[in-house]
Design an enzyme around this catalytic site. Sequence first.
Site, PDB file in Angstrom:
ATOM      1  NE  ARG A  22       9.247  -5.806  -0.479  1.00 44.60           N
ATOM      2  CZ  ARG A  22       8.060  -6.196  -0.553  1.00 44.60           C
ATOM      3  NH1 ARG A  22       7.701  -7.500  -1.296  1.00 44.60           N
ATOM      4  NH2 ARG A  22       7.138  -5.406  -0.298  1.00 44.60           N
ATOM      5  NE  ARG A  65      -2.630  -0.354   5.591  1.00 44.72           N
ATOM      6  CZ  ARG A  65      -3.209   0.728   5.770  1.00 44.72           C
ATOM      7  NH1 ARG A  65      -3.625   0.914   6.912  1.00 44.72           N
ATOM      8  NH2 ARG A  65      -2.942   1.629   4.660  1.00 44.72           N
ATOM      9  NE  ARG A  99       5.508   5.150   4.661  1.00 43.76           N
ATOM     10  CZ  ARG A  99       4.664   6.296   5.301  1.00 43.76           C
ATOM     11  NH1 ARG A  99       4.123   5.740   6.447  1.00 43.76           N
ATOM     12  NH2 ARG A  99       4.241   7.294   4.707  1.00 43.76           N
ATOM     13  CE1 TYR A 100       0.421   3.455   3.876  1.00 44.50           C
ATOM     14  CE2 TYR A 100       1.393   1.554   3.578  1.00 44.50           C
ATOM     15  CZ  TYR A 100       0.875   2.564   2.855  1.00 44.50           C
ATOM     16  OH  TYR A 100       1.251   3.004   1.690  1.00 44.50           O
ATOM     17  CE  LYS A 102       0.743  -0.709  -1.408  1.00 40.46           C
ATOM     18  NZ  LYS A 102       1.389  -0.682   0.077  1.00 40.46           N
ATOM     19  CB  CYS A 161       9.147  -9.318 -11.976  1.00 45.11           C
ATOM     20  SG  CYS A 161       7.758 -10.484 -11.243  1.00 45.11           S
ATOM     21  CG  ASP A 183       4.628   2.021  -2.740  1.00 40.09           C
ATOM     22  OD1 ASP A 183       4.592   2.884  -1.813  1.00 40.09           O
ATOM     23  OD2 ASP A 183       4.654   1.174  -2.683  1.00 40.09           O
ATOM     24  CB  CYS A 236      12.005  -7.597  -8.408  1.00 40.26           C
ATOM     25  SG  CYS A 236      11.665  -7.943  -6.679  1.00 40.26           S
ATOM     26  CG  ASP A 292       8.050   0.809  -6.815  1.00 38.95           C
ATOM     27  OD1 ASP A 292       7.469   1.580  -6.708  1.00 38.95           O
ATOM     28  OD2 ASP A 292       8.057  -0.275  -6.255  1.00 38.95           O
ATOM     29  CB  CYS A 331      10.213 -15.327  -6.699  1.00 38.27           C
ATOM     30  SG  CYS A 331       9.754 -13.795  -5.773  1.00 38.27           S
TER      31      CYS A 331
END
Length: 448
Positions: A136, A118, A114-115, A339, A131, A332, A134, A295, A127
């Site tokens: 994703r 990086r 995306r950037y 971000k 959560c 985001d 989440c 999100d 996991c």
Amino acid sequence: MREFPSKRAPIYKDIPDDQWNDWRWQLSHRLNSIEDFKGVINLTDSEKRALDKSGLFRVDITPYFASLIDPEDAHDPVRRQVLPTDQEVSTFTGMMEDSLAEDAHSPVPGLVHRYPDRALMLVTTQCASYCRYCTRGRIVGDPSATFSRDELDAQIDYLKRTPQIRDVLLSGGDPLVLAPKVLKDILTKLREIEHLEIVRIGSRVPVFMPMRVTEELCEMLREFHPLWINIHVNHPNEITKELEVACARLADAGIPLGNQSVLLAGINDCVHIQRKLVQDLIRIRVRPYYLYICDLVEGAGHFRTPVSKGVEIIEGLRGHTSGFAVPTFIVDAPGGGGKVPVMPNYQISSSDHKVVLRNYEGFITTYEEPQDYKAHDPNSCKFCLSKRVEQGQSGVFGLLDGESMNIKPEGFDKLHMREGEMHRLRSDENKWKALGIGDRESEEGSEK
């Protein structure tokens, strides 16, 4: 100084310490059904209905993390993060399956670029616990969606042939649930790429299962410096003696630690909770890094807060606690914009020689600007002359850096031609070239 608590639910009191402190035992005894929770947590009717639903986002809670929950409190802040309720099926305006457009920005499966400098590597979909908000949830927790060896190799290959990338973040899922041999293999391959300067790991394992952070794991990670780790704590109740020990091991292995948290309604949407959280994080040598707005993902509608709540929280932290304990509040951007930091406005006004500022107390002052400042000369600066190219992504900074005069919406020029012909007054494109701004030759080349 107050010590952090160590908790174990009564049902686990007879489990030998060597088992309780074995991360493999914790993984193999996770709670995920109504039957599993009996004797540990008194489920509400809403939680029971959710656990009975088919197609529910995966539920798995380590015995350690379940022990941090008040079994009688339906609003316990730890409980609400990992136990589903039937509110998860509610829809809301703006909801998306992939709200950050990660899959759209994946040149190969599982790698998000995306950037400019990086990239994000998704190395697993598993996991230690899951959560409920989440980002994703579209792939996380689904064993059939995990990334194959060929896909991981394709991610590594992309990094090798993309020299602009200097920083890689391993995430998922959670990289620290990978078999040690697999994680070491990935890190070894990354360290063989000459232009990669930094490797980061995003993990909630130290919070969900701190016993995974063994001396052996830390010794292995130490081989791959410079290595950074961000953990994920949302509420002071998650900070225990066990987490403190885990973070101490990582920090003593030379790994800088940060924390990313999510602003969650009814859990941590309070200035005083957030202040306690960041101050406790500093005590265990973890620097608050980001505070995210929730999100726009399926199942997370009941966790969302207004953006203004995050601004209020930053207002209550800046100046009221140590500066390095104040995270950056982040939205985001939905649709893959990345971000966006949001904060209170501390600049009140300005003139050609003065800036008017206010502090956290409302104290208003002025800063006198220099009148004889000699501007930096990019034409004689070796760093400016050899700057890293960010093709198409220099954004607003590119305007400041003289790369272009403006940023136009897609189709802007075509729209304003109003379907007219290419007449004599339109034919010379040099009319709209700003003298001294941008590289005319490279611009012309890119238009061909």
